[in-house]
Design an enzyme around this catalytic site. Structure first.
Site, PDB file in Angstrom:
ATOM      1  N   LYS A   1       0.846  -1.206   0.000  1.00  0.00           N
ATOM      2  CA  LYS A   1       0.000   0.000   0.000  1.00  0.00           C
ATOM      3  C   LYS A   1       0.883   1.258   0.000  1.00  0.00           C
ATOM      4  O   LYS A   1       0.646   2.193  -0.767  1.00  0.00           O
ATOM      5  CB  LYS A   1      -0.875  -0.006   1.244  1.00  0.00           C
ATOM      6  N   ASN A   2       1.923   1.245   0.845  1.00  0.00           N
ATOM      7  CA  ASN A   2       2.713   2.460   1.035  1.00  0.00           C
ATOM      8  C   ASN A   2       3.717   2.711  -0.070  1.00  0.00           C
ATOM      9  O   ASN A   2       4.442   3.712  -0.040  1.00  0.00           O
ATOM     10  CB  ASN A   2       3.400   2.429   2.411  1.00  0.00           C
TER      11      ASN A   2
ATOM     12  N   CYS B   1      -4.674  11.595  13.144  1.00  0.00           N
ATOM     13  CA  CYS B   1      -5.339  10.310  12.866  1.00  0.00           C
ATOM     14  C   CYS B   1      -5.177   9.473  14.133  1.00  0.00           C
ATOM     15  O   CYS B   1      -4.755   9.945  15.165  1.00  0.00           O
ATOM     16  CB  CYS B   1      -4.702   9.631  11.663  1.00  0.00           C
TER      17      CYS B   1
ATOM     18  N   ARG C   1      -0.582  14.276  12.908  1.00  0.00           N
ATOM     19  CA  ARG C   1       0.243  13.924  11.750  1.00  0.00           C
ATOM     20  C   ARG C   1       0.767  15.248  11.172  1.00  0.00           C
ATOM     21  O   ARG C   1       0.258  15.763  10.190  1.00  0.00           O
ATOM     22  CB  ARG C   1      -0.570  13.156  10.709  1.00  0.00           C
TER      23      ARG C   1
ATOM     24  N   ASP D   1       5.207  -0.019  11.876  1.00  0.00           N
ATOM     25  CA  ASP D   1       3.924  -0.619  11.473  1.00  0.00           C
ATOM     26  C   ASP D   1       3.836  -2.090  11.828  1.00  0.00           C
ATOM     27  O   ASP D   1       2.740  -2.642  11.930  1.00  0.00           O
ATOM     28  CB  ASP D   1       3.715  -0.465   9.961  1.00  0.00           C
TER      29      ASP D   1
ATOM     30  N   ARG E   1      -8.290  -0.728   4.884  1.00  0.00           N
ATOM     31  CA  ARG E   1      -7.408   0.285   4.284  1.00  0.00           C
ATOM     32  C   ARG E   1      -6.109  -0.366   3.792  1.00  0.00           C
ATOM     33  O   ARG E   1      -5.473   0.139   2.871  1.00  0.00           O
ATOM     34  CB  ARG E   1      -7.056   1.362   5.307  1.00  0.00           C
TER      35      ARG E   1
END
Ligand code: EPZ
Length: 417
Positions: free
Chosen positions: A22-23, A116, A121, A306, A398
């Site tokens: 995703k990133n 978030c 952030r 993460d 997500r």
């Protein structure tokens, strides 16, 4: 809203293909805005964050399609330079479109991404870098407007923190420009290297990605390009935790070994057997995991922040006490209270968590607090006795493509309803 229903204590085994990162896909989709032509991106995971990114691209004038993990973006007719507040709110990381819009149009208006689940952030590093690149930056009433005001032949930027997003925004804003830009203390994450590879394949000149010194020679345009997104190292660590907590034997194919060095050595400390053969990882966990004195999250190539929640969900059932020190985000332990509802013994002191491993956890009704915290709840539910219900799973969607289907293919008793 659907929930996940898990019946724990099933031993997971089998083979899964690792989804695209995703990133990596997100900043590359932002870069597709700069391409004056067509971008074809393979190995894109079908995630709500990617769908949100395509909405942003469409709102700016791109034609987008998403079919079986391939995204096509035609950005010949891009006219927009404003991202609406609701689109910005749909995805915190939409700030990375700022650099791309500036490279395309020379000016842009976005809303501040706001906080978030992981805490505030801030984007001060992003905005300071854009000013050093010659943009006038104005912030008022929650909107940020940037306009090119000075063109500099050469710019040297030193980041006060190796921010992944800020490094990406600098590369995006500079890759099509009249400047030569040198970034010191740049982030070294593999997703940065993938972004640079994409841009260079499209005709850009970005050198040194993956090191803390990146040099960008601005070019006049990026042309049509086809690219494969790298695999998702954090999703890989998720399946590794699933093996650890269920005494399982799981193969993860499609990995890039060097992206997992810190993760693999940590999972070996848990007592699992982790072997890598080409692009396939096998993790066999035939006994209760061992606690680890201290693990610290850090920037790449250290243990990724993460992956922290996924590791802690494994340490919750380990023998002995472990300490996890979070060094990247202020507020990374919101999910711990949900693991405690299953009986986990975890105490949080600011950025430090002390995990006293338990021999058993019990199923419970828990909610997802954020993307990786939600995945940690799933891992804990797989290791708990009895039934668990996991709510607010939009957080998980997500970043994980069909997590219940993939885990079911490994023997897990999990359904989404
Ligand atoms: C990226 O976020 C990832 N997101 C995050 O993954 C990941 O946790 C993070 O990098 C660290 O690896 C995407 O790539 C979309 P940072 P980013 O800028 O770019 C502070 C996930 O779940 N900071 O390296 O936002 C910031 O507050 C997400 O996939 C400033 O102070 O991370 C944080 O404490 C979660 N000012 C630290 O730096 C700034 O201008 C790291 O942030 C920017 C950041």
């Amino acid at each position: 809203m659907p929930n996940l229903y898990v019946s724990g204590m099933e031993r997971l085994s089998g083979k899964v293909k690792l989804q695209g990162a995703k990133n990596s896909a997100l900043p590359i989709l932002a870069a597709s805005l700069i391409v004056r032509g067509t971008t074809i991106l393979h190995n894109c995971p079908d995630l709500t964050d990617l769908r949100a990114a395509l909405k942003i691209l469409t709102s700016l004038g791109c034609d987008c399609s998403f079919c079986e993990n391939t995204v096509t973006v035609d950005s010949r007719n891009v006219t927009g330079e404003i991202i609406s507040e609701d689109l910005m709110r749909e995805m915190r990381s939409s700030i990375m479109f700022l650099g791309a819009i500036l490279a395309r149009n020379g000016s842009a208006t976005v809303t501040a991404p706001g906080g978030c689940e992981l805490g505030p952030r801030p984007i001060d590093i992003h905005l300071k870098a854009l000013e050093e690149l010659g943009y006038a930056v104005e912030e008022n009433e929650g909107y940020i407007t940037c306009k090119k005001s000075v063109t500099k032949d050469k710019v040297e930027i030193s980041l006060n923190f190796p921010s992944v997003g800020a490094t990406e925004n600098i590369i995006l804003a500079s890759c099509v420009s009249k400047s030569r830009v040198i970034v010191h203390n740049a982030a070294k994450e593999p997703e940065i290297t993938d972004l640079a590879a994409f841009i260079n394949r499209a005709g850009g000149k970005v050198y040194g990605a993956g090191t803390d010194r990146i040099e960008i020679f601005g070019v006049s345009r990026l042309s049509s390009v086809e690219h494969n997104v790298i695999p998702d190292r954090i999703v890989a660590s998720t399946f590794m935790s699933a093996s650890v907590v269920t005494g399982g034997d799981i193969c993860v194919s499609g990995i890039i070994p060097e992206h997992l060095t810190a993760i693999c050595s940590t999972y070996r400390e848990l007592g699992s057997s982790v072997t890598i053969d080409n692009n396939e990882l096998r993790i066999v966990s035939d006994s209760r995991p061992l606690g680890i004195d201290t693990v610290r999250s850090s920037v790449y190539p250290g243990f990724p922040t993460d992956a922290g929640p996924l590791l802690i969900s494994a340490l919750a059932k380990a023998e002995g006490t472990s300490v996890f020190v979070e060094t990247i985000f202020d507020n990374r332990f919101n999910y711990v209270d949900e693991l405690k509802r299953m009986g986990a013994d975890i105490k949080v002191y600011g950025r430090l968590a002390v995990i006293n491993g338990k021999s058993r956890l019990s199923g419970a009704k828990v909610k997802c607090t954020d993307l990786r915290g939600g995945a940690a709840a799933v891992i804990a539910a797989l290791s708990a006795e009895g039934e668990s219900v996991i709510t607010d799973i939009h957080h998980i969607e997500r970043g994980y493509e069909n997590i219940s289907g993939v885990l079911r293919s490994l023997n897990a008793k999990i359904i989404k309803e």
